[in-house]
Each structure stands twice: as structure tokens, then as C-alpha cells.
Design a protein around this motif. Structure first.
Motif, PDB file in Angstrom:
ATOM      1  N   GLU A  78       0.836  -1.194   0.000  1.00  0.00           N
ATOM      2  CA  GLU A  78       0.000   0.000   0.000  1.00  0.00           C
ATOM      3  C   GLU A  78       0.878   1.254   0.000  1.00  0.00           C
ATOM      4  OE1 GLU A  78      -2.806  -0.100   3.233  1.00  0.00           O
ATOM      5  OE2 GLU A  78      -3.878   1.672   2.508  1.00  0.00           O
ATOM      6  N   GLU A  92     -12.488  -2.657   2.106  1.00  0.00           N
ATOM      7  CA  GLU A  92     -13.126  -2.460   3.415  1.00  0.00           C
ATOM      8  C   GLU A  92     -14.276  -1.455   3.306  1.00  0.00           C
ATOM      9  OE1 GLU A  92     -10.253  -1.901   6.616  1.00  0.00           O
ATOM     10  OE2 GLU A  92      -9.511  -3.932   6.336  1.00  0.00           O
ATOM     11  N   TYR A 116      -6.767  -9.476  11.258  1.00  0.00           N
ATOM     12  CA  TYR A 116      -5.426  -9.225  11.811  1.00  0.00           C
ATOM     13  C   TYR A 116      -5.289  -9.881  13.183  1.00  0.00           C
ATOM     14  CZ  TYR A 116      -4.344  -5.791   8.195  1.00  0.00           C
ATOM     15  OH  TYR A 116      -4.073  -5.183   6.992  1.00  0.00           O
ATOM     16  N   GLU A 148      -6.195  -9.446   3.749  1.00  0.00           N
ATOM     17  CA  GLU A 148      -5.272  -8.794   4.696  1.00  0.00           C
ATOM     18  C   GLU A 148      -5.215  -9.662   5.936  1.00  0.00           C
ATOM     19  OE1 GLU A 148      -5.883  -4.588   5.372  1.00  0.00           O
ATOM     20  OE2 GLU A 148      -6.465  -4.271   3.273  1.00  0.00           O
TER      21      GLU A 148
HETATM   22  O1  AHR Z   1      -3.016  -2.792   6.258  1.00  0.00           O
HETATM   23  C1  AHR Z   1      -3.335  -1.592   6.883  1.00  0.00           C
HETATM   24  C2  AHR Z   1      -4.813  -1.239   6.746  1.00  0.00           C
HETATM   25  O2  AHR Z   1      -5.586  -2.180   7.416  1.00  0.00           O
HETATM   26  C3  AHR Z   1      -5.359  -1.266   5.349  1.00  0.00           C
HETATM   27  O3  AHR Z   1      -5.121  -0.084   4.664  1.00  0.00           O
HETATM   28  C4  AHR Z   1      -6.821  -1.454   5.577  1.00  0.00           C
HETATM   29  O4  AHR Z   1      -7.468  -2.101   4.507  1.00  0.00           O
HETATM   30  C5  AHR Z   1      -6.874  -2.233   6.867  1.00  0.00           C
HETATM   31  O5  AHR Z   1      -7.784  -1.687   7.749  1.00  0.00           O
END
Ligand code: AHR
Length: 516
Positions: free
Chosen positions: A53, A198, A264, A320
Motif C-alpha cells: 500500500e 473495506e 489481523y 489482509e
Molecule cells: O493494512 C493496513 C490497513 O488495514 C489497510 O489499509 C486497511 O485495509 C486495513 O484496515
């Protein structure tokens, strides 16, 4: 097949030891069965994808570095290192950034491009010198497929369909003429296309019903050009938002090829996530416990998808994933720069084993992110690079790319911390196009070695060799001063006797075995 793995695991764990056969070692010892002749599903190499990114020093200062003459150049050292991972695709330009990005600002002569303020990440000014043509040249250099995420949140249908036309129209259209004017007469054939990111959050705070309609509207205007058919990827659920998956599959499932799910691993809270390098065994345990929770999330989202799409035409894309720590002290909080230890390596290996074992539905994934951001492959200072422990996991797991998944039954043993426990061992197995079987195994337990008795069923094996990634401490990591502290070494802890393989996994270790 998923149900089958679990049914056998549950059955194994409830059987008296005597019925587990002569090979089984002792109570609590892990036992693995690899059905070497029974694979039918391919582990797509796209499970090993990357996400890069416009964030911190992933692009600017990562792939794209100052040339010393007021301009920019590609970071050849980073590109060379990433080529060794056989990166299948790189998702770009975001992330949240994607829904702020206006692609036409990043084409044409570099000196004439407008600057922009990256208000999502760090508030820094970007000169737009890395745009569409630079990204596509990077993909060519890496040998990776492009994967562009278009702007739904602050863009328009026309803006996105013009971008699609710029990269894919074979010639003789306004956008392909513009591409040719910018020095690129040939179409790039970009197939992988994200329609927003998202969209439930930073991409526009939409409801699934509203986004499903938007997705269909945008998708309608991304038309096949020449030989390039769009492979459209819809913004998917956050963590356990099963309603999002349900509505998207119900209302837009026919028009998408993949649903982009994000999860995450955060040890503490989002406000205080904890240090990447300074942590207790409790935080090690929590990280692994939370990381392997992705198995349940995948299975529950997949069950919903199965209702609408029993033939599994739509892939669950883990777009992600990875560990999100507090930033390294003294760095810009908006840059998400973090170190990477053996703990991150185990989170990566256990997650990748889960993706492999669910490869019938999980056909794409991209770890966040490639360089200098979150759970990265590389840390860079100019063209000095450090390969992280996670890099080495991805390198060891290249054996599974496009190989046939072998069904396994795993009695994983337990790693106990306080009054809680998780499986001690993670594993997956595959057979490559040359008929070679590979098994990856990890020991999540930082204290105890585990001996994994492994039955290889259905195919003869005569030799075993392996490599191991381990270190003396849970916190071990590579730095610019000590870049080789954590690296794979050859492994001599596996013994073959007939079709029984006995593997001695040291504490906190990741092993890849080659069986011939
Ligand atoms: O990876 C960091 C951020 O986490 C990304 O930009 C977003 O898609 C997610 O919330």
C-alpha cells in the motif's frame, strides 16, 4: 475434506492410545497421517500473495527509492529478494489508500504530476511518481501478476472504468491512446481487480446491502477487453461479520469471483497492541491462539458461501492478514513500521497451513504488507535490506505453490499456558508436479520439543531431507546490524523407517520436509 480432517482429529483424540496403532508414541504426543495418494485440490500459489500500500515506506522508500539525482529508482535489492519468494501477485495501491487514490494523478511525465497528501497514512506529501505504469513495471520485474484495487469510496464508475480501459484496452480507445502516449502501447492485461476496499469501514462505511448494489454497478462497467476477462474481487467481511458474507453472496455472488475477507492478529487492544519484540510468553501464547482462530472464521464464512455457491466458484480471499503490533519506538505512528520475530514466523506458518488445508475455498491470500509495514517480508534502509523471519517462512513454503494438497489427519498435541491450551503442532502437506511430497510442520510451543510420529500412507518413500527455522529465544529477529540471526538451516531431526517418519521438532520451530 475440511470436515474429514476435523472428524478424524476428534476421533483420534478420543481413542484409547492402544487403538492408535504401533506407530503412536505416547500420550499427548503429536501424530500425523499424510494420505499421500489422495490429493484432489490444488493449493493455489495465490495463497502466497503480497499486499503493498501507499503507506509508510512500503512503496516510497521500499520498492521505490531516491536515485541521488533528485529522482527515483526501483530498489533492485528488494526486488531480487522478493523474486526468491515467487510472489504470485501484489495487491495495490491499498488498503484504505485505494479509496482515496485518483489514478490519473499518477500517470504521464513525472515532473508534471500533481502532489497529494496521504491523509490516511501519516499525512505525508507524495509526488505521485509511483503510479500505474511504475507499478505495472514493478510487477513485470517481480514476475508477479498485477492486482489493482479501484476507488469506490471517493471515486466514480467512470474513473474506475477508465482505469480498467487504460491498462487493458488493446488500442484505439481514448484510454489506450493515453497509455500509448505515456510510452506503453501494449495492454497490460490486468485481470485481478478489487472493487473498493473495506467498504464497511475506511472504504465508505457502507451497509452490505448498499455495497452489494454499488459493487454490481461498478462491475457492470468493467468489460472484457481482448483476452482480458475481469476477475472481480468484492470487499468482504471484517473478522466475524457473517452477515456481510451472507448479504454479499446473496445479492452479488453471481458477479464476483472472490470475496476479500480481512483478519489481523492483535495481541492487546487496538489502542495498546503491544511491542513486536518485547513480549512475555503470555503474549506469545495469545498471538498464536488468536492467529489460529482464523481457522474457525474461514470455516464459518465458507459454510455461508457454500449455501449460495456449492460449486465454490467464488474464492474466499484472505486479503489482509498477519500481526499488527505497536509501531517501533520513535517512528511515525501512521507508518505502521514494526519488527518481526520468531513469534511472527510461527503466526505465518500456522496461518499458511490453515489456508493450505482449506485450499478448496481459500484460493487467494495476501499478507499485510510486503516492505516496512506491519508483518513485512523485508525491512529496508535504501537498498540495504533485512529479510524478516516471516520472509523465510514464505521462502520455505514455496514448495506448496500450485501443488496438490494432501489430506492429513493431525493429532496436534497441546501447548498449555496457565489454564489454557492450543494445539502444539501445525502441519500441511502437498505433492508437487514432479511427484515430490512436502510437509510443513511447526511447533508452537516455545518450551517443549515435540516428536511428531508421521504415517505416510499410499505412496512409498525412501528419503527425507529438510530445513528448519528456529532460534534460541521467542523474541529473536533480524536487524540491520545482525541480519542473519534468524535464517533457515538444514534439518536432521527427521528419521524414516518404512513409511513412518519420526520428526523431532525443537521448541518454536518451523520445518519443511522433502520426501522422495
Ligand atoms: O493494512 C493496513 C490497513 O488495514 C489497510 O489499509 C486497511 O485495509 C486495513 O484496515
Amino acid at each position: 475434506m475440511i470436515e474429514r480432517i476435523w472428524a478424524v482429529m476428534v476421533a483420534l483424540s478420543s481413542l484409547p492410545l492402544a487403538s492408535l496403532g504401533a506407530q503412536q508414541a505416547s500420550a499427548g504426543q503429536p501424530h500425523l497421517i499424510v494420505n499421500a495418494d489422495q490429493g484432489t485440490t490444488t493449493i493455489s500459489r495465490d495463497i502466497y500473495g503480497q499486499f503493498s500500500e501507499h503507506l509508510g515506506h512500503d512503496i516510497y522508500g521500499g520498492y521505490w527509492i531516491k536515485d541521488g539525482h533528485g529522482g527515483w529508482r526501483y530498489n533492485e535489492a528488494a526486488i531480487d529478494a522478493l523474486k526468491k519468494l515467487e510472489v504470485p501477485f501484489v495487491r495495490w495501491p491499498g488498503g484504505c489508500f485505494a479509496d482515496y487514490y485518483h489514478w490519473q494523478d499518477g500517470i504521464g511525465p513525472r515532473g508534471e504530476r500533481p502532489t497529494m497528501v496521504n491523509t490516511v497514512w501519516g499525512g505525508v506529501t507524495e509526488d505521485n511518481s509511483f503510479g500505474t505504469d511504475e507499478y505495472l513495471e514493478l510487477m513485470r520485474r517481480l514476475g508477479a501478476s498485477p492486482f489493482i484495487v479501484g476507488n469506490v469510496g471517493s471515486g466514480t464508475v467512470k474513473e474506475m472504468s477508465d482505469w480498467w480501459e487504460y491498462v487493458n484496452h488493446p488500442g484505439g480507445s481514448p484510454m489506450s491512446d493515453l497509455r500509448a502516449k505515456n510510452g506503453h502501447p501494449d495492454a497490460y492485461n490486468v485481470r485481478l481487480w478489487g472493487v473498493g476496499n473495506e467498504s464497511w469501514g475506511c472504504g465508505g462505511n457502507m451497509t452490505p446491502e448498499y455495497y452489494a448494489d454499488e459493487f454490481k454497478r461498478y462491475a457492470t462497467f468493467l468489460r472484457a477487453y481482448g483476452r482480458t476477462q475481469p476477475y472481480l474481487i468484492a470487499s468482504g467481511p471484517n473478522v466475524d461479520d457473517y452477515n456481510w458474507t451472507d448479504v454479499m453472496m446473496r445479492d452479488a455472488g453471481q458477479m464476483m469471483r472472490a470475496l476479500d475477507f480481512h483478519y489481523y492478529t492483535v495481541v492487546g487492544t487496538w489502542q495498546h497492541k503491544g511491542s513486536a519484540t518485547s513480549f512475555t510468553e503470555g503474549e506469545w501464547f495469545t498471538a498464536l491462539q488468536k492467529a489460529i482462530h482464523i481457522r474457525e472464521l474461514i470455516e464459518r464464512h465458507s459454510t455461508i458461501m457454500d449455501r449460495y455457491d456449492p460449486d465454490k466458484r467464488v474464492a474466499l480471499f484472505v486479503g489482509e492478514w498477519g500481526m499488527w503490533h505497536d509501531v517501533e519506538p520513535g517512528t511515525n505512528p501512521g507508518f505502521l513500521y514494526q519488527q518481526n520475530t520468531m513469534r511472527d514466523a510461527l503466526v505465518a506458518s500456522a496461518s499458511l497451513d490453515i489456508f493450505n488445508n482449506h485450499a478448496d475455498r481459500v484460493r487467494m491470500a495476501s499478507i499485510a504488507q510486503t516492505i516496512n509495514v506491519l508483518q513485512s517480508m523485508l525491512l529496508t534502509h535504501g537498498d540495504t535490506i533485512v529479510e524478516t523471519p516471516t520472509y523465510w517462512v514464505f521462502q520455505m513454503y514455496t514448495v506448496h505453490h500450485d501443488a496438490t494438497l494432501l489430506p492429513i489427519s493431525l493429532d496436534a498435541g497441546r501447548y498449555t499456558y496457565g489454564d489454557q491450551s492450543i494445539p502444539a503442532v501445525s502441519a500441511s502437506a502437498s505433492r508437487d508436479s514432479l511427484g515430490v511430497t512436502h510437509i510443513t510442520m511447526s511447533n508452537l510451543d516455545p518450551n517443549q520439543a515435540h516428536t511428531v510420529t508421521t504415517d505416510i500412507r499410499g505412496e512409498p518413500v525412501s528419503s527425507v531431507s529438510g530445513r528448519i527455522l528456529t532460534a534460541a529465544t521467542m523474541q529473536a529477529h533480524n536487524t540491520f546490524d545482525n541480519p542473519h540471526a534468524v535464517e533457515p538451516k538444514s534439518f536432521d531431526g527427521a528419521r524414516l523407517s518404512g513409511r513412518t517418519l519420526t520428526v523431532q521438532l525443537p521448541p518454536k520451530s518451523i520445518v519443511v520436509l522433502t520426501l522422495k
